[in-house]
Design a protein around this motif. Structure first.
Motif, mmCIF file in Angstrom:
data_model
loop_
_atom_site.group_PDB
_atom_site.id
_atom_site.type_symbol
_atom_site.label_atom_id
_atom_site.label_comp_id
_atom_site.label_asym_id
_atom_site.label_seq_id
_atom_site.Cartn_x
_atom_site.Cartn_y
_atom_site.Cartn_z
ATOM 1 N N VAL A 36 0.858 -1.169 0.000
ATOM 2 C CA VAL A 36 0.000 0.000 0.000
ATOM 3 C C VAL A 36 0.901 1.228 0.000
ATOM 4 O O VAL A 36 1.702 1.424 0.909
ATOM 5 C CB VAL A 36 -0.931 -0.008 1.229
ATOM 6 C CG1 VAL A 36 -1.717 1.277 1.315
ATOM 7 C CG2 VAL A 36 -1.863 -1.201 1.174
ATOM 8 N N GLU A 93 -2.535 -4.711 6.118
ATOM 9 C CA GLU A 93 -2.820 -4.815 4.700
ATOM 10 C C GLU A 93 -2.718 -6.265 4.271
ATOM 11 O O GLU A 93 -1.825 -6.981 4.686
ATOM 12 C CB GLU A 93 -1.882 -3.939 3.879
ATOM 13 C CG GLU A 93 -0.426 -4.351 3.962
ATOM 14 C CD GLU A 93 0.452 -3.528 3.065
ATOM 15 O OE1 GLU A 93 0.251 -3.569 1.844
ATOM 16 O OE2 GLU A 93 1.340 -2.860 3.597
ATOM 17 N N VAL A 98 -7.484 -3.492 3.678
ATOM 18 C CA VAL A 98 -6.619 -2.564 4.393
ATOM 19 C C VAL A 98 -7.350 -2.115 5.647
ATOM 20 O O VAL A 98 -8.556 -1.872 5.609
ATOM 21 C CB VAL A 98 -6.286 -1.339 3.512
ATOM 22 C CG1 VAL A 98 -5.550 -0.283 4.290
ATOM 23 C CG2 VAL A 98 -5.494 -1.750 2.299
#
Length: 128
Positions: A36, A93, A98
Motif C-alpha cells: 500500500v 494490509e 486494508v
C-alpha cells in the motif's frame, strides 16, 4: 542484396524488442507483492470522504455503494464520529483489504471493483 539484408535485420530487431517490453509481467504465476503506497492511501481517503458524505446525508441507496451490508447503524454512527482533520495510520494490509486507524476508530476497507468499501468499523481497545 544489402538493402534487403538491412530490411530483414531491422525487422528482426523490431520484433525482438516486443519480447523485452513485457519482461517484468511475463510470468503470470509469480506472486504479486504490492504494498500500500501513498497513492492507494489517497484513493482510500477519497472513498472515505465519499462514504462520510453519504452517511451524513443518510441516503440509503448510496450507503450500499460505500458500506458492506453487514454494517450496523451503530457502526455508521461511530464512523461519523471520526474527526475530519485526523490522518489515518496503516495497521494492516492483505490482498484486497486494508485497515486504517483514524484517531481511536479502526476502519477496515476492502477493494471491490475499484471501490474501497468499508467492511467494519470498531472502537480501538486500550490496554489499560
Amino acid at each position: 542484396m544489402v538493402p534487403r539484408l538491412l530490411f530483414i535485420c531491422i525487422g528482426l530487431l523490431f520484433l525482438s524488442g516486443f519480447f523485452f517490453l513485457d519482461q517484468g509481467n511475463a510470468d503470470p504465476y509469480r506472486e504479486k507483492n504490492e504494498r500500500v503506497d501513498n497513492h492507494t492511501i489517497a484513493e482510500i481517503k477519497r472513498h472515505h470522504q465519499a462514504a462520510l458524505f453519504t452517511a451524513e446525508e443518510g441516503d440509503q441507496d448510496w450507503l450500499d455503494v460505500h458500506f458492506e451490508s453487514s454494517i450496523e447503524p451503530e457502526d455508521i454512527a461511530l464512523f461519523l464520529s471520526i474527526p475530519v482533520d485526523v490522518e489515518p495510520v496503516l495497521l494492516m494490509e492483505e490482498e484486497n483489504t486494508v485497515m486504517l486507524r483514524w484517531s481511536t476508530v479502526l476502519v477496515q476497507y476492502e477493494q471491490v471493483h475499484n471501490v474501497w468499501k468499508i467492511t467494519s468499523v470498531m472502537e480501538e481497545r486500550s490496554n489499560d
